[in-house]
Motif scaffolding. Structure first.
Motif, PDB file in Angstrom:
ATOM      1  N   LEU A  14       0.863  -1.178   0.000  1.00 14.77           N
ATOM      2  CA  LEU A  14       0.000   0.000   0.000  1.00 14.77           C
ATOM      3  C   LEU A  14       0.898   1.227   0.000  1.00 14.77           C
ATOM      4  N   VAL A  15       0.750   2.089  -1.004  1.00 15.38           N
ATOM      5  CA  VAL A  15       1.616   3.248  -1.165  1.00 15.38           C
ATOM      6  C   VAL A  15       0.820   4.523  -0.926  1.00 15.38           C
ATOM      7  N   LEU A  16       1.338   5.403  -0.068  1.00 14.18           N
ATOM      8  CA  LEU A  16       0.689   6.668   0.289  1.00 14.18           C
ATOM      9  C   LEU A  16       1.438   7.811  -0.397  1.00 14.18           C
ATOM     10  N   LEU A  17       0.713   8.616  -1.180  1.00 10.96           N
ATOM     11  CA  LEU A  17       1.303   9.689  -1.976  1.00 10.96           C
ATOM     12  C   LEU A  17       0.768  11.035  -1.490  1.00 10.96           C
ATOM     13  N   HIS A  18       1.671  11.920  -1.104  1.00  7.41           N
ATOM     14  CA  HIS A  18       1.273  13.134  -0.381  1.00  7.41           C
ATOM     15  C   HIS A  18       0.849  14.274  -1.293  1.00  7.41           C
ATOM     16  N   PRO A  58      15.364  16.966 -15.847  1.00  4.55           N
ATOM     17  CA  PRO A  58      13.942  16.663 -16.091  1.00  4.55           C
ATOM     18  C   PRO A  58      13.547  15.330 -15.467  1.00  4.55           C
ATOM     19  N   TYR A  59      12.318  15.254 -14.977  1.00  2.00           N
ATOM     20  CA  TYR A  59      11.875  14.052 -14.262  1.00  2.00           C
ATOM     21  C   TYR A  59      10.362  13.955 -14.295  1.00  2.00           C
ATOM     22  N   GLY A  60       9.846  12.847 -13.774  1.00  2.00           N
ATOM     23  CA  GLY A  60       8.412  12.659 -13.590  1.00  2.00           C
ATOM     24  C   GLY A  60       8.169  12.000 -12.249  1.00  2.00           C
ATOM     25  N   ASP A  61       7.186  12.476 -11.506  1.00  2.00           N
ATOM     26  CA  ASP A  61       6.925  11.911 -10.184  1.00  2.00           C
ATOM     27  C   ASP A  61       6.420  10.472 -10.278  1.00  2.00           C
ATOM     28  N   ALA A  82      -3.352  11.947  -2.084  1.00  2.00           N
ATOM     29  CA  ALA A  82      -4.021  13.179  -1.650  1.00  2.00           C
ATOM     30  C   ALA A  82      -3.642  14.306  -2.595  1.00  2.00           C
ATOM     31  N   SER A  83      -4.632  14.996  -3.150  1.00  2.00           N
ATOM     32  CA  SER A  83      -4.412  16.175  -3.982  1.00  2.00           C
ATOM     33  C   SER A  83      -3.455  15.849  -5.135  1.00  2.00           C
ATOM     34  N   TYR A  84      -2.282  16.493  -5.187  1.00  2.00           N
ATOM     35  CA  TYR A  84      -1.340  16.190  -6.266  1.00  2.00           C
ATOM     36  C   TYR A  84      -0.907  14.728  -6.240  1.00  2.00           C
ATOM     37  N   GLY A  85      -0.815  14.150  -5.040  1.00  2.00           N
ATOM     38  CA  GLY A  85      -0.497  12.730  -4.954  1.00  2.00           C
ATOM     39  C   GLY A  85      -1.545  11.868  -5.636  1.00  2.00           C
ATOM     40  N   GLY A  86      -2.796  12.339  -5.648  1.00  2.00           N
ATOM     41  CA  GLY A  86      -3.840  11.636  -6.376  1.00  2.00           C
ATOM     42  C   GLY A  86      -3.614  11.687  -7.874  1.00  2.00           C
ATOM     43  N   GLN A  87      -3.129  12.822  -8.364  1.00  2.00           N
ATOM     44  CA  GLN A  87      -2.815  12.923  -9.790  1.00  2.00           C
ATOM     45  C   GLN A  87      -1.718  11.938 -10.166  1.00  2.00           C
ATOM     46  N   VAL A  88      -0.699  11.822  -9.326  1.00  2.00           N
ATOM     47  CA  VAL A  88       0.378  10.859  -9.578  1.00  2.00           C
ATOM     48  C   VAL A  88      -0.180   9.432  -9.559  1.00  2.00           C
ATOM     49  N   PRO A 111      -4.545  14.616 -14.176  1.00  3.32           N
ATOM     50  CA  PRO A 111      -3.727  14.982 -15.339  1.00  3.32           C
ATOM     51  C   PRO A 111      -4.569  15.687 -16.399  1.00  3.32           C
ATOM     52  N   GLY A 112      -4.042  16.793 -16.904  1.00  2.17           N
ATOM     53  CA  GLY A 112      -4.718  17.506 -17.972  1.00  2.17           C
ATOM     54  C   GLY A 112      -5.848  18.418 -17.542  1.00  2.17           C
ATOM     55  N   HIS A 113      -6.107  18.529 -16.238  1.00  2.00           N
ATOM     56  CA  HIS A 113      -7.204  19.378 -15.777  1.00  2.00           C
ATOM     57  C   HIS A 113      -6.903  20.852 -16.047  1.00  2.00           C
TER      58      HIS A 113
END
Length: 254
Positions: A14-18, A58-61, A82-88, A111-113
């Motif tokens: 289970l991974v938690l993304l902030h 350059p990178y990607g989360d 959560a928030s941006y972590g949800g986008q990832v 993404p793309g919003h």
């Protein structure tokens, strides 16, 4: 680079993304509950947050999180973002659908919003404060914008500290690299998905959550009448219960 991270527990991963307002410490209240529920819980800091330095190229989360999971030998995992972590999390679930077993999104970006008026106004005010060197003002803007009425003084101070640290790390960078913009097909997501919104959040995030069931087959939407943008910090126990219940239904713990 391997993202700074914590790992604890046994069972399904289970991974938690902030959120981009916080760092991996935002999951402190839910961390022991999820470990006790029978999961191998991972949390990490995106670049420029918490213990992670800013990017020097350059990178990607989502790519960074994929590299972390490979480093840990994890082939499949449930994701909570959560928030941006949800986008990832959405990007990972859409591009690696068979690697994601379940998906919980809390006030998720997408993404793309295209930002609406309130979100654009916030971004413009934040940019102006940041460029003027008023980090304290930018911090307070974030605290007031993203925390709902349930957040007490202690919670506001925790968010204040995490956001201040991120701003200090990012403002000290010699060169700024931002995550690559990625367009994804959300219909490719196979994992059970719960999209949670807060009734006191900005319209952008409420609309994203409400419309995700149209984009992701089988996804469910839940709006919390008491919540702002960061319900996991506003009512930690209630969100821990919500997470464990959904995960018990979709990816039972060990």
């Amino acid at each position: 680079m391997t993202l700074p991270h914590d790992v604890s527990g046994d069972g399904p991963a289970l991974v938690l993304l902030h959120s981009s307002v916080c760092d991996r410490r935002m999951w402190d209240p839910q961390w022991p509950v999820l470990v006790d529920a029978g999961y191998r819980v991972v949390r990490c800091d995106f670049r420029g947050f918490g213990d992670s330095p800013v990017a020097d190229r350059p990178y990607g989360d989502a790519a960074d999180v994929t590299d972390l999971l490979e480093h840990l030998g994890i082939e499949q995992a449930a994701l909570v973002g959560a928030s941006y972590g949800g986008q990832v999390a959405l990007e990972l679930a859409a591009t690696r659908p068979h690697a994601v077993t379940a998906l919980v999104l809390l006030g998720s970006a997408m993404p793309g919003h295209v930002p609406g008026p309130a979100l654009r106004s916030f971004a413009e005010r934040e940019d102006a404060l940041f460029e003027a060197g008023d980090l304290a003002g930018a911090v307070e803007l974030n605290v007031e914008t993203w925390l709902g009425p349930e957040a007490g003084d202690e919670t506001r101070e925790r968010v204040r500290q995490m956001q201040r640290h991120a701003f200090e790390v990012q403002s000290a960078a010699q060169e700024e690299f931002t995550p690559a913009e990625t367009q994804v097909d959300l219909s490719q997501i196979k994992a059970p998905c719960l999209a949670v919104s807060g009734a006191h959040d900005l319209a952008d995030f409420r609309e994203i959550a409400a419309r995700l069931p149209e984009r992701i087959p089988g996804a469910r939407h839940l709006e919390l009448p008491w919540a702002g943008h960061l319900p996991g910090l506003e009512r930690p126990g209630a969100v821990a219960d919500l997470l464990t219940q959904f995960l018990r239904e979709t990816v039972p713990g060990a």
